[in-house]
Design an enzyme around this catalytic site. Sequence first.
Site, PDB file in Angstrom:
ATOM      1  N   GLY A  44       0.756  -1.369  -0.092  1.00 25.59           N
ATOM      2  CA  GLY A  44      -0.025  -0.058  -0.121  1.00 25.59           C
ATOM      3  C   GLY A  44       0.807   1.308  -0.010  1.00 25.59           C
ATOM      4  CD  GLN A  49       3.187   5.871   2.444  1.00 24.30           C
ATOM      5  OE1 GLN A  49       2.447   5.333   2.198  1.00 24.30           O
ATOM      6  NE2 GLN A  49       4.152   5.171   3.146  1.00 24.30           N
ATOM      7  CB  CYS A  88       5.176   2.240   7.171  1.00 21.56           C
ATOM      8  SG  CYS A  88       4.538   3.539   6.563  1.00 21.56           S
ATOM      9  CG  LEU A  89       6.893   1.044   1.088  1.00 21.89           C
ATOM     10  CD1 LEU A  89       6.251   1.216  -0.133  1.00 21.89           C
ATOM     11  CD2 LEU A  89       7.631  -0.072   1.374  1.00 21.89           C
ATOM     12  CG  HIS A 130      -0.785   1.023   7.016  1.00 27.27           C
ATOM     13  ND1 HIS A 130       0.274   0.682   7.979  1.00 27.27           N
ATOM     14  CD2 HIS A 130      -0.192   1.852   6.322  1.00 27.27           C
ATOM     15  CE1 HIS A 130       1.366   1.404   7.971  1.00 27.27           C
ATOM     16  NE2 HIS A 130       1.066   1.938   6.607  1.00 27.27           N
ATOM     17  CD  GLU A 131      -1.134   2.551   2.616  1.00 21.09           C
ATOM     18  OE1 GLU A 131      -0.674   3.612   2.486  1.00 21.09           O
ATOM     19  OE2 GLU A 131      -0.449   1.569   2.972  1.00 21.09           O
ATOM     20  CG  HIS A 134       0.202   6.815   5.500  1.00 23.44           C
ATOM     21  ND1 HIS A 134       1.346   7.322   5.939  1.00 23.44           N
ATOM     22  CD2 HIS A 134       0.417   5.318   5.052  1.00 23.44           C
ATOM     23  CE1 HIS A 134       2.084   6.240   6.109  1.00 23.44           C
ATOM     24  NE2 HIS A 134       1.347   5.189   5.657  1.00 23.44           N
TER      25      HIS A 134
HETATM   26 NI    NI Z   1       2.546   3.301   5.474  1.00 22.00          NI
END
Ligand code: NI
Length: 162
Positions: A44, A49, A88-89, A130-131, A134
Amino acid sequence: MLDVVRIGADILARKAEPLLEFNDALKETIAHMFEAMARDRGIGLAAPQVGIGSRFFVVSIDGDQPRFFANPEIVMTSEEQVDYEEGCLSIPGVYAKVKRSAFVKVQAYNERGRPFVLEADGLLARVILHENDHLNGVLFVDRLGDAKRARLLAEYERRLRI
Ligand code: NI
Protein backbone atom coordinates in the site's frame (compact mmCIF):
# COMPACT_ATOMS: atom_id res chain seq x y z
CA MET A 1 10.15 7.30 -10.64
CA LEU A 2 8.76 8.63 -7.37
CA ASP A 3 10.78 8.63 -4.18
CA VAL A 4 9.10 7.58 -0.97
CA VAL A 5 9.19 10.22 1.78
CA ARG A 6 10.54 9.03 5.13
CA ILE A 7 9.27 9.62 8.65
CA GLY A 8 10.21 13.08 9.91
CA ALA A 9 8.90 14.82 6.79
CA ASP A 10 6.12 17.32 7.61
CA ILE A 11 3.82 16.00 4.90
CA LEU A 12 3.54 12.64 6.69
CA ALA A 13 2.16 14.35 9.78
CA ARG A 14 -0.38 16.56 8.00
CA LYS A 15 -4.00 15.94 7.08
CA ALA A 16 -4.21 15.64 3.29
CA GLU A 17 -6.64 17.70 1.19
CA PRO A 18 -9.49 16.21 -0.87
CA LEU A 19 -8.54 15.14 -4.39
CA LEU A 20 -10.48 17.34 -6.83
CA GLU A 21 -9.09 16.58 -10.29
CA PHE A 22 -9.42 13.13 -11.82
CA ASN A 23 -7.32 13.79 -14.91
CA ASP A 24 -4.48 12.31 -16.97
CA ALA A 25 -1.88 13.71 -14.59
CA LEU A 26 -3.51 11.70 -11.82
CA LYS A 27 -3.40 8.52 -13.92
CA GLU A 28 0.32 9.09 -14.46
CA THR A 29 0.90 9.67 -10.75
CA ILE A 30 -1.03 6.49 -9.91
CA ALA A 31 1.11 4.48 -12.36
CA HIS A 32 4.29 5.90 -10.78
CA MET A 33 2.98 5.05 -7.31
CA PHE A 34 2.35 1.43 -8.31
CA GLU A 35 5.92 1.31 -9.69
CA ALA A 36 7.42 2.75 -6.52
CA MET A 37 5.37 0.37 -4.39
CA ALA A 38 6.48 -2.65 -6.40
CA ARG A 39 10.13 -1.51 -6.31
CA ASP A 40 10.05 -1.25 -2.52
CA ARG A 41 7.90 -4.39 -2.12
CA GLY A 42 5.06 -2.56 -0.44
CA ILE A 43 1.39 -3.49 -0.51
CA GLY A 44 0.00 0.00 0.00
CA LEU A 45 1.18 3.53 -0.67
CA ALA A 46 -0.55 6.80 0.14
CA ALA A 47 -0.11 10.08 -1.77
CA PRO A 48 1.56 11.93 1.16
CA GLN A 49 4.26 9.23 1.08
CA VAL A 50 5.31 10.47 -2.35
CA GLY A 51 5.07 14.12 -1.35
CA ILE A 52 1.51 14.76 -2.55
CA GLY A 53 -0.85 16.20 0.04
CA SER A 54 -4.04 14.73 -1.47
CA ARG A 55 -6.43 12.13 -0.18
CA PHE A 56 -5.70 9.03 -2.24
CA PHE A 57 -3.79 5.76 -2.00
CA VAL A 58 -3.01 2.61 -3.94
CA VAL A 59 -3.10 -0.99 -2.74
CA SER A 60 -1.63 -4.12 -4.29
CA ILE A 61 -1.95 -7.38 -2.40
CA ASP A 62 -0.83 -10.72 -3.82
CA GLY A 63 -3.79 -12.55 -5.32
CA ASP A 64 -5.97 -9.45 -5.46
CA GLN A 65 -6.46 -6.82 -8.15
CA PRO A 66 -4.53 -3.52 -7.90
CA ARG A 67 -6.76 -0.99 -6.15
CA PHE A 68 -7.06 2.79 -6.01
CA PHE A 69 -8.99 4.84 -3.44
CA ALA A 70 -9.59 8.59 -3.57
CA ASN A 71 -11.27 10.66 -0.85
CA PRO A 72 -12.05 7.52 1.17
CA GLU A 73 -14.54 7.58 4.02
CA ILE A 74 -14.51 4.70 6.46
CA VAL A 75 -18.25 4.20 6.94
CA MET A 76 -18.09 1.16 9.17
CA THR A 77 -15.54 -0.84 11.13
CA SER A 78 -16.08 -4.00 13.13
CA GLU A 79 -15.81 -3.98 16.89
CA GLU A 80 -13.72 -7.10 16.52
CA GLN A 81 -10.06 -6.16 16.34
CA VAL A 82 -7.06 -8.19 15.31
CA ASP A 83 -3.35 -7.88 16.01
CA TYR A 84 -1.05 -8.11 13.01
CA GLU A 85 2.50 -7.09 12.23
CA GLU A 86 2.76 -3.96 10.07
CA GLY A 87 5.51 -2.09 8.34
CA CYS A 88 5.55 1.08 6.28
CA LEU A 89 7.64 2.19 3.31
CA SER A 90 8.15 5.52 5.10
CA ILE A 91 9.77 3.78 8.11
CA PRO A 92 11.85 1.06 6.45
CA GLY A 93 12.94 -1.83 8.64
CA VAL A 94 10.47 -1.08 11.43
CA TYR A 95 7.75 -3.64 12.16
CA ALA A 96 5.30 -3.94 15.00
CA LYS A 97 1.99 -5.54 15.81
CA VAL A 98 -0.90 -3.10 15.52
CA LYS A 99 -4.48 -3.70 16.62
CA ARG A 100 -7.08 -2.77 14.01
CA SER A 101 -10.66 -3.61 13.13
CA ALA A 102 -11.01 -6.95 11.37
CA PHE A 103 -13.61 -5.65 8.93
CA VAL A 104 -14.10 -2.33 7.19
CA LYS A 105 -16.65 -0.76 4.89
CA VAL A 106 -15.19 2.08 2.85
CA GLN A 107 -16.71 4.52 0.41
CA ALA A 108 -14.31 6.08 -2.09
CA TYR A 109 -13.81 7.21 -5.69
CA ASN A 110 -11.98 5.37 -8.45
CA GLU A 111 -9.40 6.92 -10.79
CA ARG A 112 -12.19 8.22 -13.05
CA GLY A 113 -13.92 9.92 -10.13
CA ARG A 114 -16.72 7.36 -9.87
CA PRO A 115 -17.90 6.47 -6.37
CA PHE A 116 -17.83 2.93 -5.06
CA VAL A 117 -18.35 1.10 -1.80
CA LEU A 118 -16.14 -1.79 -0.72
CA GLU A 119 -16.37 -4.19 2.18
CA ALA A 120 -13.09 -5.80 3.15
CA ASP A 121 -11.61 -8.04 5.78
CA GLY A 122 -8.25 -9.70 6.33
CA LEU A 123 -5.16 -8.04 4.90
CA LEU A 124 -7.13 -5.75 2.58
CA ALA A 125 -9.04 -4.24 5.52
CA ARG A 126 -5.78 -3.69 7.35
CA VAL A 127 -4.07 -2.00 4.41
CA ILE A 128 -7.08 0.26 3.80
CA LEU A 129 -7.02 1.38 7.45
CA HIS A 130 -3.23 1.86 7.44
CA GLU A 131 -3.30 3.92 4.22
CA ASN A 132 -6.34 5.91 5.33
CA ASP A 133 -4.38 6.82 8.47
CA HIS A 134 -1.65 8.31 6.23
CA LEU A 135 -4.25 10.72 4.80
CA ASN A 136 -4.84 11.96 8.34
CA GLY A 137 -1.15 12.35 9.18
CA VAL A 138 -1.05 9.17 11.27
CA LEU A 139 1.68 6.51 10.97
CA PHE A 140 1.34 2.98 12.31
CA VAL A 141 3.91 3.69 15.02
CA ASP A 142 1.57 6.43 16.30
CA ARG A 143 -0.88 3.65 17.18
CA LEU A 144 1.60 1.98 19.52
CA GLY A 145 2.20 2.87 23.15
CA ASP A 146 4.53 5.86 23.67
CA ALA A 147 7.35 3.73 25.06
CA LYS A 148 7.23 1.20 22.23
CA ARG A 149 7.01 3.95 19.61
CA ALA A 150 10.00 5.75 21.12
CA ARG A 151 12.06 2.54 21.29
CA LEU A 152 11.34 1.54 17.68
CA LEU A 153 12.11 5.02 16.36
CA ALA A 154 15.33 5.23 18.37
CA GLU A 155 16.42 1.92 16.82
CA TYR A 156 15.45 3.21 13.39
CA GLU A 157 17.51 6.42 13.84
CA ARG A 158 20.47 4.44 15.14
CA ARG A 159 20.40 2.24 12.04
CA LEU A 160 20.28 5.33 9.80
CA ARG A 161 23.49 6.62 11.36
CA ILE A 162 25.46 3.38 10.82
NI1 NI B 1 2.52 3.25 5.58
